[in-house]
Write a protein that holds these residues in place. Structure first.
Motif, PDB file in Angstrom:
ATOM      1  N   VAL A   1      33.398 -58.608   2.097  1.00 37.84           N
ATOM      2  CA  VAL A   1      33.890 -59.853   2.433  1.00 37.84           C
ATOM      3  C   VAL A   1      33.765 -60.812   0.675  1.00 37.84           C
ATOM      4  N   SER A   2      35.374 -61.844   1.187  1.00 47.14           N
ATOM      5  CA  SER A   2      35.363 -62.653  -0.163  1.00 47.14           C
ATOM      6  C   SER A   2      35.791 -63.817  -0.110  1.00 47.14           C
ATOM      7  N   PRO A   3      34.691 -64.596   0.641  1.00 49.48           N
ATOM      8  CA  PRO A   3      35.138 -66.220   1.174  1.00 49.48           C
ATOM      9  C   PRO A   3      35.885 -66.626   0.187  1.00 49.48           C
ATOM     10  N   PRO A   4      37.556 -68.068   1.090  1.00 49.75           N
ATOM     11  CA  PRO A   4      37.748 -68.650  -0.710  1.00 49.75           C
ATOM     12  C   PRO A   4      36.553 -69.656  -1.184  1.00 49.75           C
ATOM     13  N   GLY A   5      36.516 -69.686  -2.262  1.00 45.52           N
ATOM     14  CA  GLY A   5      35.148 -70.389  -3.060  1.00 45.52           C
ATOM     15  C   GLY A   5      33.784 -70.001  -3.654  1.00 45.52           C
ATOM     16  N   ALA A   6      33.464 -68.731  -2.873  1.00 50.77           N
ATOM     17  CA  ALA A   6      31.980 -68.278  -3.116  1.00 50.77           C
ATOM     18  C   ALA A   6      31.886 -66.644  -3.365  1.00 50.77           C
ATOM     19  N   LYS A   7      31.060 -66.466  -3.210  1.00 47.50           N
ATOM     20  CA  LYS A   7      30.801 -65.069  -4.302  1.00 47.50           C
ATOM     21  C   LYS A   7      31.396 -64.391  -3.088  1.00 47.50           C
ATOM     22  N   PRO A   8      31.126 -63.263  -3.480  1.00 50.43           N
ATOM     23  CA  PRO A   8      32.121 -61.494  -2.635  1.00 50.43           C
ATOM     24  C   PRO A   8      30.411 -61.092  -1.927  1.00 50.43           C
ATOM     25  N   ARG A   9      30.531 -60.750  -0.704  1.00 49.84           N
ATOM     26  CA  ARG A   9      28.892 -60.277  -0.158  1.00 49.84           C
ATOM     27  C   ARG A   9      30.124 -59.436   1.029  1.00 49.84           C
ATOM     28  N   LEU A  10      28.155 -58.164   1.464  1.00 46.22           N
ATOM     29  CA  LEU A  10      28.545 -57.400   2.550  1.00 46.22           C
ATOM     30  C   LEU A  10      28.026 -58.101   3.726  1.00 46.22           C
ATOM     31  N   VAL A  11      28.515 -57.623   4.271  1.00 45.44           N
ATOM     32  CA  VAL A  11      28.400 -58.329   6.205  1.00 45.44           C
ATOM     33  C   VAL A  11      28.034 -57.222   7.000  1.00 45.44           C
ATOM     34  N   ALA A  12      26.571 -56.497   7.472  1.00 41.01           N
ATOM     35  CA  ALA A  12      26.847 -55.996   8.125  1.00 41.01           C
ATOM     36  C   ALA A  12      26.612 -56.672  10.072  1.00 41.01           C
ATOM     37  N   PRO A  13      27.400 -55.707  10.523  1.00 37.04           N
ATOM     38  CA  PRO A  13      27.150 -56.588  12.492  1.00 37.04           C
ATOM     39  C   PRO A  13      25.526 -55.931  12.977  1.00 37.04           C
ATOM     40  N   ILE A  14      25.078 -56.790  13.701  1.00 34.48           N
ATOM     41  CA  ILE A  14      23.873 -56.088  14.063  1.00 34.48           C
ATOM     42  C   ILE A  14      24.230 -55.995  15.600  1.00 34.48           C
ATOM     43  N   ARG A  15      24.534 -54.822  15.922  1.00 38.86           N
ATOM     44  CA  ARG A  15      24.931 -54.421  17.759  1.00 38.86           C
ATOM     45  C   ARG A  15      23.812 -53.601  17.910  1.00 38.86           C
ATOM     46  N   VAL A  16      23.918 -53.269  19.303  1.00 38.05           N
ATOM     47  CA  VAL A  16      23.454 -51.870  20.492  1.00 38.05           C
ATOM     48  C   VAL A  16      24.634 -51.966  20.842  1.00 38.05           C
ATOM     49  N   GLY A  17      25.439 -50.754  20.816  1.00 41.40           N
ATOM     50  CA  GLY A  17      25.659 -49.989  21.622  1.00 41.40           C
ATOM     51  C   GLY A  17      27.334 -50.683  21.685  1.00 41.40           C
ATOM     52  N   VAL A  18      27.933 -51.577  22.708  1.00 40.03           N
ATOM     53  CA  VAL A  18      28.958 -52.694  22.514  1.00 40.03           C
ATOM     54  C   VAL A  18      28.554 -53.747  22.152  1.00 40.03           C
ATOM     55  N   GLU A  19      27.896 -54.597  22.467  1.00 33.83           N
ATOM     56  CA  GLU A  19      27.038 -55.465  22.617  1.00 33.83           C
ATOM     57  C   GLU A  19      26.176 -55.894  20.590  1.00 33.83           C
ATOM     58  N   ILE A  20      27.884 -57.085  20.629  1.00 31.42           N
ATOM     59  CA  ILE A  20      26.580 -57.572  18.977  1.00 31.42           C
ATOM     60  C   ILE A  20      26.119 -58.519  18.968  1.00 31.42           C
ATOM     61  N   LEU A  21      25.061 -58.626  18.687  1.00 29.77           N
ATOM     62  CA  LEU A  21      23.243 -59.567  18.387  1.00 29.77           C
ATOM     63  C   LEU A  21      23.823 -60.572  17.215  1.00 29.77           C
ATOM     64  N   GLY A  22      24.631 -59.748  15.904  1.00 30.82           N
ATOM     65  CA  GLY A  22      24.146 -61.487  15.424  1.00 30.82           C
ATOM     66  C   GLY A  22      25.062 -60.130  14.099  1.00 30.82           C
ATOM     67  N   TYR A  23      24.768 -61.246  12.296  1.00 33.88           N
ATOM     68  CA  TYR A  23      25.018 -60.411  11.617  1.00 33.88           C
ATOM     69  C   TYR A  23      23.812 -61.369  10.494  1.00 33.88           C
ATOM     70  N   VAL A  24      24.180 -60.081   9.326  1.00 31.76           N
ATOM     71  CA  VAL A  24      23.540 -60.022   8.542  1.00 31.76           C
ATOM     72  C   VAL A  24      24.003 -59.835   6.926  1.00 31.76           C
ATOM     73  N   TRP A  25      23.952 -61.241   6.043  1.00 30.14           N
ATOM     74  CA  TRP A  25      24.714 -61.136   4.769  1.00 30.14           C
ATOM     75  C   TRP A  25      23.913 -60.945   3.982  1.00 30.14           C
ATOM     76  N   VAL A  26      24.686 -59.704   2.823  1.00 29.14           N
ATOM     77  CA  VAL A  26      23.782 -60.249   1.447  1.00 29.14           C
ATOM     78  C   VAL A  26      25.138 -60.830   0.249  1.00 29.14           C
TER      79      VAL A  26
END
Length: 570
Positions: free
Chosen positions: A256-281
């Motif tokens: 992802v490339s948010p406006p005015g910010a550096k590009p990022r990789l983001v991965a959903p933290i999930r188990v099965g169909v449930e999303i618990l959170g996100y990891v951004w770098v």
């Protein structure tokens, strides 16, 4: 994840974290200060009732690390200091001390001497290393009227000493292998591995942990850390741009490339169909490649395990004490009733064991198994307040009072569990329901259900079965265990027939199997073999001539059929 990262991480990958060594470099002071402020929120204002009993110490340090072998006076015994026993030094043992038997074998006379001395000094417990490849024996332990705790071989004595000393200190929080607050260690390791600042958010995009280790931050990242949540403008962009929808549907990192910010990789933290959170770098000078995406996916799986441990174990000390007690009971370490009462375990009336595991061929991430364990716990809690859940390997056991959980109710729970596991985790699960037993009968019930699960997981029974449903099959399974232990019982006439099949291409073993499958009806057996009845009659005569097997003798028929059904002969 890389080997270096796994060694650095420990807890997140399922192994005890003995140390986290981080070189923050220049410019990391702001990040550290922000982290300290964040951690202080969770380390202040704690309950003033500090863990001070054996049960609370086991619950705080973690039942995977420290288990109760025996506790004649229960687990509510007050605990004072944690001391390391040195047979060559002058170690004073006082009332309430927890003594670490460093370098002492539990089967040696030195351990007997240590038990005797500790009991005379009114110590609370002696901790000894769990013997590898051995089964605990309780005989003799009760003579000294002192608790014996077993320490996992996966942690060092130094780590255990620090963890237990922290657990007996006021206003302390232990950072142990079962503690779920190790997201900062994961963020540190991820930053080192990926070479960019890392942020871990919950599913509401509130910041849980972060690390930069001197890497440059952009304004979006700085604002998130200071305000403990993603800025509203960035959240709105994520929604309006479709990134959030893409994340909810994706099982892999996205760029992802948010406006005015550096590009990022983001991965959903999930188990099965449930999303618990996100990891951004945050991406720095060098663009991220496929290897970085794979690394981030592994980090997200590790984060899922940590967040699920927090959900499953949380801060419920009583539940963890009951779990430790239940583990000791299911392992066959028969505990006195006083220990059960001190653990808060319901001893009023019989109990029922309900066990589940994965079907044959299924594999699951550790986070999936934690999610499944939590699912069992939630469904059990909906039936009764007296349910206790424990995971041992890939098998999950629920113990509940029979007054609230009948066989019919347990089967409804099992059906619901199988449906949810299939829908949410895409896993096939089988469930075994035990009979009414008292606490002392739980080890026997567990072994019986283990056999039922072995059969149902392999497709030899329905996905939901009771002990009585598969009683004949479980009897055969137990007989198979006996034959493996006593191989001489396998010797007999069948060996000669098997050798003939192997060297002369005969079909004597198959003929006997069909004969027994047809209940000794020769016409039916011939149909099963697709041969003429005369051919079958000839083969049976040849079998008798070759090895002397008399199929008219009921005893010989029984022994031969058992050997064939137990699979002892190919």
């Amino acid at each position: 994840m890389t080997v270096a990262m796994e060694q650095h991480l420990g807890v997140a990958t399922g192994r005890p974290r003995l140390a986290v060594l981080v070189d923050r470099g220049d410019g990391g002071e702001g990040d550290v200060a922000g982290r300290d402020a964040h951690e202080s929120r969770h380390r202040t204002g704690n309950d003033p009732t500090a863990p001070g009993t054996l049960g609370e110490i086991v619950a705080t340090v973690g039942s995977q690390v420290l288990e109760v072998v025996t506790a004649p006076r229960g687990v509510s015994v007050p605990a004072a200091r944690t001391v390391i026993w040195d047979p060559d030094g002058e170690v004073e043992i006082g009332p309430g001390d927890v003594v670490l038997a460093v370098g002492v074998c539990p089967t040696s006379p030195a351990f007997v001497d240590l038990l005797d001395r500790s009991a005379r000094c009114d110590a609370a417990a002696v901790v000894v290393r769990n013997p590898a490849g051995q089964t605990w024996e309780r005989h003799g332990f009760l003579h000294w009227n002192i608790a014996v705790l077993s320490a996992s071989r996966s942690v060092t004595w130094d780590w255990l000493h620090d963890a237990m000393r922290t657990a007996t200190s006021p206003h302390a929080e232990v950072d142990g292998p079962e503690n779920a607050g190790d997201l900062f260690a994961l963020a540190d390791a991820a930053t080192m591995s990926l070479g960019g600042p890392v942020e871990i958010d919950d599913r509401g995009l509130r910041v849980l942990a972060f690390a930069s280790l001197g890497h440059e931050l952009d304004e979006l990242r700085t604002s998130s850390i200071l305000n403990r949540e993603t800025p509203s403008a960035a959240v709105e962009w994520l929604r309006s741009s479709g990134v959030m929808r893409q994340l909810r549907e994706s099982r892999h990192p996205i760029r992802v490339s948010p406006p005015g910010a550096k590009p990022r990789l983001v991965a959903p933290i999930r188990v099965g169909v449930e999303i618990l959170g996100y990891v951004w770098v945050i991406e720095n000078d060098e663009p991220f490649g496929k290897e970085h995406e794979a690394e981030l996916a592994g980090i997200a799986r590790a984060a899922a395990g940590i967040l699920l441990r927090q959900r499953v174990y949380g801060t419920d000390v009583d539940a963890r004490v009951r779990e430790s007690f239940l583990r000791a009971v299911l392992d066959g370490r028969e505990a006195p009733e006083g220990m059960a009462a001190a653990s808060g375990f319901d001893t009023a009336g019989p109990v029922r064991l309900v066990s589940c595991t994965l079907a044959a061929g299924e594999t699951a991430e550790p986070a999936d198994l934690l999610y499944l364990r939590n699912m069992v716990g939630l469904r059990g809690a909906a039936l009764t307040t007296g349910a206790t859940v424990i995971a041992i390997g890939t098998r999950i056991h629920l113990v509940a009072p029979c007054r609230d959980v009948s066989v019919a109710a347990a089967k409804r729970l099992a059906h619901d569990l199988i449906t949810r596991a299939a829908n949410q985790l895409h896993l096939d699960v089988v469930v075994a329901v035990g009979e009414d037993v008292d606490l002392a009968g739980l080890p026997t019930s567990r072994h019986a259900l283990d056999r039922v699960l072995d059969l149902t997981a392999a497709g030899q029974g329905p996905p939901i079965a009771t002990e009585s449903d598969l009683q004949s099959h479980t009897v055969l399974a137990e007989l198979r265990e006996v034959l493996h232990q006593r191989p001489h019982l396998m010797r007999g006439r069948l060996s000669m027939l098997a050798e003939s099949d192997r060297t002369q291409n005969t079909e004597y073993i198959a003929t006997l199997r069909a004969y027994f499958e047809a209940s000794c009806d020769r016409a039916r057996a011939a149909q099963l073999l697709f041969v003429h009845r005369n051919t079958l009659r000839y083969r049976l005569c040849r079998i008798q001539d070759m090895c002397g097997l008399d199929l008219e003798d009921p005893v010989e028929r029984l022994v031969t059929e058992l050997q064939l059904r137990l699979g002892m002969t190919a």
